[in-house]
Design a protein around this motif. Structure first.
Motif, PDB file in Angstrom:
ATOM      1  N   ASP A  47       0.811  -1.212   0.000  1.00 12.27           N
ATOM      2  CA  ASP A  47       0.000   0.000   0.000  1.00 12.27           C
ATOM      3  C   ASP A  47       0.846   1.265   0.000  1.00 12.27           C
ATOM      4  O   ASP A  47       0.401   2.313  -0.456  1.00 12.27           O
ATOM      5  CB  ASP A  47      -0.915   0.004   1.228  1.00 12.27           C
ATOM      6  N   ASP A  48       2.051   1.153   0.523  1.00 12.21           N
ATOM      7  CA  ASP A  48       2.963   2.284   0.519  1.00 12.21           C
ATOM      8  C   ASP A  48       4.377   1.745   0.620  1.00 12.21           C
ATOM      9  O   ASP A  48       4.596   0.561   0.905  1.00 12.21           O
ATOM     10  CB  ASP A  48       2.658   3.254   1.662  1.00 12.21           C
ATOM     11  N   TYR A  49       5.362   2.618   0.419  1.00 13.58           N
ATOM     12  CA  TYR A  49       6.742   2.189   0.240  1.00 13.58           C
ATOM     13  C   TYR A  49       7.655   3.285   0.757  1.00 13.58           C
ATOM     14  O   TYR A  49       7.527   4.434   0.339  1.00 13.58           O
ATOM     15  CB  TYR A  49       6.966   1.964  -1.255  1.00 13.58           C
ATOM     16  N   LEU A  50       8.556   2.970   1.683  1.00 13.77           N
ATOM     17  CA  LEU A  50       9.524   3.933   2.197  1.00 13.77           C
ATOM     18  C   LEU A  50      10.932   3.392   1.995  1.00 13.77           C
ATOM     19  O   LEU A  50      11.200   2.219   2.262  1.00 13.77           O
ATOM     20  CB  LEU A  50       9.296   4.191   3.685  1.00 13.77           C
ATOM     21  N   THR A  51      11.814   4.267   1.547  1.00 15.75           N
ATOM     22  CA  THR A  51      13.211   3.896   1.356  1.00 15.75           C
ATOM     23  C   THR A  51      14.032   4.389   2.542  1.00 15.75           C
ATOM     24  O   THR A  51      13.887   5.533   2.971  1.00 15.75           O
ATOM     25  CB  THR A  51      13.764   4.509   0.055  1.00 15.75           C
ATOM     26  N   LYS A  52      14.858   3.517   3.089  1.00 15.45           N
ATOM     27  CA  LYS A  52      15.731   3.886   4.199  1.00 15.45           C
ATOM     28  C   LYS A  52      16.848   4.798   3.709  1.00 15.45           C
ATOM     29  O   LYS A  52      17.328   4.625   2.584  1.00 15.45           O
ATOM     30  CB  LYS A  52      16.336   2.629   4.838  1.00 15.45           C
ATOM     31  N   PRO A  53      17.280   5.763   4.525  1.00 20.45           N
ATOM     32  CA  PRO A  53      16.760   6.088   5.862  1.00 20.45           C
ATOM     33  C   PRO A  53      15.487   6.930   5.769  1.00 20.45           C
ATOM     34  O   PRO A  53      15.289   7.671   4.810  1.00 20.45           O
ATOM     35  CB  PRO A  53      17.900   6.886   6.486  1.00 20.45           C
ATOM     36  N   TYR A  54      14.647   6.801   6.770  1.00 17.75           N
ATOM     37  CA  TYR A  54      13.413   7.568   6.835  1.00 17.75           C
ATOM     38  C   TYR A  54      13.228   8.005   8.287  1.00 17.75           C
ATOM     39  O   TYR A  54      13.851   7.462   9.201  1.00 17.75           O
ATOM     40  CB  TYR A  54      12.218   6.714   6.393  1.00 17.75           C
ATOM     41  N   SER A  55      12.375   8.969   8.506  1.00 19.04           N
ATOM     42  CA  SER A  55      12.124   9.423   9.874  1.00 19.04           C
ATOM     43  C   SER A  55      10.958   8.636  10.458  1.00 19.04           C
ATOM     44  O   SER A  55      10.003   8.304   9.736  1.00 19.04           O
ATOM     45  CB  SER A  55      11.801  10.917   9.895  1.00 19.04           C
ATOM     46  N   PRO A  56      11.001   8.313  11.749  1.00 19.31           N
ATOM     47  CA  PRO A  56       9.860   7.652  12.384  1.00 19.31           C
ATOM     48  C   PRO A  56       8.568   8.441  12.212  1.00 19.31           C
ATOM     49  O   PRO A  56       7.494   7.859  12.060  1.00 19.31           O
ATOM     50  CB  PRO A  56      10.279   7.561  13.857  1.00 19.31           C
ATOM     51  N   ARG A  57       8.666   9.757  12.234  1.00 14.43           N
ATOM     52  CA  ARG A  57       7.464  10.583  12.066  1.00 14.43           C
ATOM     53  C   ARG A  57       6.835  10.349  10.692  1.00 14.43           C
ATOM     54  O   ARG A  57       5.611  10.265  10.568  1.00 14.43           O
ATOM     55  CB  ARG A  57       7.816  12.058  12.239  1.00 14.43           C
ATOM     56  N   GLU A  58       7.689  10.254   9.660  1.00 16.55           N
ATOM     57  CA  GLU A  58       7.158  10.002   8.321  1.00 16.55           C
ATOM     58  C   GLU A  58       6.492   8.626   8.250  1.00 16.55           C
ATOM     59  O   GLU A  58       5.416   8.472   7.667  1.00 16.55           O
ATOM     60  CB  GLU A  58       8.269  10.086   7.281  1.00 16.55           C
ATOM     61  N   LEU A  59       7.129   7.624   8.868  1.00 18.03           N
ATOM     62  CA  LEU A  59       6.543   6.294   8.862  1.00 18.03           C
ATOM     63  C   LEU A  59       5.192   6.286   9.566  1.00 18.03           C
ATOM     64  O   LEU A  59       4.229   5.681   9.082  1.00 18.03           O
ATOM     65  CB  LEU A  59       7.488   5.294   9.528  1.00 18.03           C
ATOM     66  N   MET A  60       5.088   6.951  10.722  1.00 19.59           N
ATOM     67  CA  MET A  60       3.808   6.992  11.436  1.00 19.59           C
ATOM     68  C   MET A  60       2.732   7.691  10.595  1.00 19.59           C
ATOM     69  O   MET A  60       1.570   7.284  10.602  1.00 19.59           O
ATOM     70  CB  MET A  60       3.964   7.718  12.778  1.00 19.59           C
ATOM     71  N   ALA A  61       3.130   8.725   9.857  1.00 18.01           N
ATOM     72  CA  ALA A  61       2.165   9.414   8.994  1.00 18.01           C
ATOM     73  C   ALA A  61       1.684   8.497   7.881  1.00 18.01           C
ATOM     74  O   ALA A  61       0.481   8.473   7.557  1.00 18.01           O
ATOM     75  CB  ALA A  61       2.798  10.675   8.404  1.00 18.01           C
ATOM     76  N   ARG A  62       2.592   7.743   7.299  1.00 18.47           N
ATOM     77  CA  ARG A  62       2.197   6.805   6.236  1.00 18.47           C
ATOM     78  C   ARG A  62       1.266   5.730   6.784  1.00 18.47           C
ATOM     79  O   ARG A  62       0.302   5.331   6.137  1.00 18.47           O
ATOM     80  CB  ARG A  62       3.438   6.161   5.622  1.00 18.47           C
ATOM     81  N   ILE A  63       1.579   5.235   7.989  1.00 22.87           N
ATOM     82  CA  ILE A  63       0.744   4.204   8.611  1.00 22.87           C
ATOM     83  C   ILE A  63      -0.660   4.744   8.853  1.00 22.87           C
ATOM     84  O   ILE A  63      -1.660   4.065   8.569  1.00 22.87           O
ATOM     85  CB  ILE A  63       1.387   3.708   9.919  1.00 22.87           C
ATOM     86  N   ARG A  64      -0.763   5.965   9.377  1.00 21.20           N
ATOM     87  CA  ARG A  64      -2.084   6.559   9.601  1.00 21.20           C
ATOM     88  C   ARG A  64      -2.878   6.655   8.303  1.00 21.20           C
ATOM     89  O   ARG A  64      -4.078   6.362   8.276  1.00 21.20           O
ATOM     90  CB  ARG A  64      -1.941   7.962  10.211  1.00 21.20           C
ATOM     91  N   THR A  65      -2.209   7.051   7.236  1.00 20.75           N
ATOM     92  CA  THR A  65      -2.889   7.201   5.947  1.00 20.75           C
ATOM     93  C   THR A  65      -3.399   5.862   5.434  1.00 20.75           C
ATOM     94  O   THR A  65      -4.544   5.747   4.976  1.00 20.75           O
ATOM     95  CB  THR A  65      -1.938   7.832   4.916  1.00 20.75           C
ATOM     96  N   VAL A  66      -2.558   4.831   5.509  1.00 25.76           N
ATOM     97  CA  VAL A  66      -2.963   3.511   5.022  1.00 25.76           C
ATOM     98  C   VAL A  66      -4.099   2.947   5.870  1.00 25.76           C
ATOM     99  O   VAL A  66      -5.060   2.366   5.340  1.00 25.76           O
ATOM    100  CB  VAL A  66      -1.759   2.549   4.985  1.00 25.76           C
ATOM    101  N   LEU A  67      -4.023   3.109   7.189  1.00 29.04           N
ATOM    102  CA  LEU A  67      -5.095   2.626   8.060  1.00 29.04           C
ATOM    103  C   LEU A  67      -6.411   3.329   7.752  1.00 29.04           C
ATOM    104  O   LEU A  67      -7.470   2.697   7.681  1.00 29.04           O
ATOM    105  CB  LEU A  67      -4.719   2.840   9.524  1.00 29.04           C
ATOM    106  N   ARG A  68      -6.345   4.631   7.560  1.00 31.51           N
ATOM    107  CA  ARG A  68      -7.562   5.391   7.257  1.00 31.51           C
ATOM    108  C   ARG A  68      -8.150   4.952   5.916  1.00 31.51           C
ATOM    109  O   ARG A  68      -9.357   4.769   5.774  1.00 31.51           O
ATOM    110  CB  ARG A  68      -7.235   6.881   7.229  1.00 31.51           C
ATOM    111  N   ARG A  69      -7.277   4.761   4.927  1.00 35.66           N
ATOM    112  CA  ARG A  69      -7.726   4.382   3.590  1.00 35.66           C
ATOM    113  C   ARG A  69      -8.325   2.980   3.581  1.00 35.66           C
ATOM    114  O   ARG A  69      -9.279   2.697   2.851  1.00 35.66           O
ATOM    115  CB  ARG A  69      -6.542   4.467   2.634  1.00 35.66           C
ATOM    116  N   SER A  70      -7.758   2.093   4.414  1.00 29.60           N
ATOM    117  CA  SER A  70      -8.225   0.704   4.427  1.00 29.60           C
ATOM    118  C   SER A  70      -9.415   0.484   5.347  1.00 29.60           C
ATOM    119  O   SER A  70     -10.038  -0.584   5.333  1.00 29.60           O
ATOM    120  CB  SER A  70      -7.083  -0.220   4.858  1.00 29.60           C
TER     121      SER A  70
END
Length: 234
Positions: A100-123
């Protein structure tokens, strides 16, 4: 929004950082370190979302993603894929397999949490379950939204550090946590603590949740290792 997130990441430090970020965001987390364990945990636990490292041992992230999205008859679970590889072919293959989404390392934990929120909301996943967003184990419920702990339905007054320890342990009942891992769960709430301070937190928690703190049946010592919260009723 409270969700149960499965983290499949073979780098233990990175996995712990993700787990702590999820707990701080009000979610619960289960962590595994290889692809076979990820599939087993997904089928047993039915998480709301999987954070999936691409370069896992045993089974790689592509094979796991295919199974998680129903391609091999497995459960259809939203996936956020992580990788240290940025090749366009990897990105496209991951998306084609159903990530559903894709992050390339390195990434910030804040960005990952934002992506997770978006995917959860969408699903449409990760809402309160049966009106209760908390996690439960051994007659203990921990509600990260209301910041409440209840023992057999009775409200328990906990310090911030005690709350974070119980939240971590209730999210993974029967998992043995070392003192260092429990100390990490309190960071930001109890910065002056040492690993020995964890013993004091555990002692105080037993006074609050055990019928007989000297003979605990919920918050157990695993000698030479650390502590665990029993997954069954006391």
């Amino acid at each position: 929004m409270c969700a149960h997130v499965l983290v499949a990441e073979d780098d233990e430090k990175q996995a712990e950082l993700i787990r702590r970020s999820l707990l701080a965001a009000g979610h619960t987390a289960t962590v595994v370190h290889d692809g076979a364990a990820a599939l087993d945990a997904a089928r047993r636990l039915g998480p709301d979302l999987v954070v999936l490292d691409l370069m896992l041992p045993v089974l790689d992230g592509f094979a796991v993603c295919r199974a998680l999205r129903g391609g091999d008859g497995g459960p259809d679970i939203p996936v956020v894929m992580l990788t240290a590889r940025s090749a366009e072919d990897d990105l496209l293959l991951g998306l084609e397999l159903g990530a559903d989404d894709y992050l390339t390392k390195p990434y910030s934990p804040r960005e990952l949490m934002a992506r997770i929120r978006t995917v959860l909301r969408r699903s449409g996943r990760g809402g309160a379950r049966d009106g209760d967003p908390g996690v439960r184990a051994a007659g203990i419920s921990v509600d990260p939204v209301r910041h409440e702990v209840r023992c057999d339905g009775v409200l328990v007054d906990c310090t911030p550090a005690e709350f974070q320890i119980l939240l971590a342990m209730a999210g993974e009942p029967d998992r043995v946590f070392t003192r260092r891992q429990l100390l990490q769960a309190t960071r930001g709430f109890d910065r002056a603590s040492t690993e020995r301070a964890v013993d004091v937190h555990i002692m105080n928690l037993r006074r609050k949740i055990e019928a007989d703190p000297r003979r605990p049946v919920r918050l157990l010592t695993v000698f030479g290792v650390g502590y665990k919260l029993s997954g069954g009723r006391p």
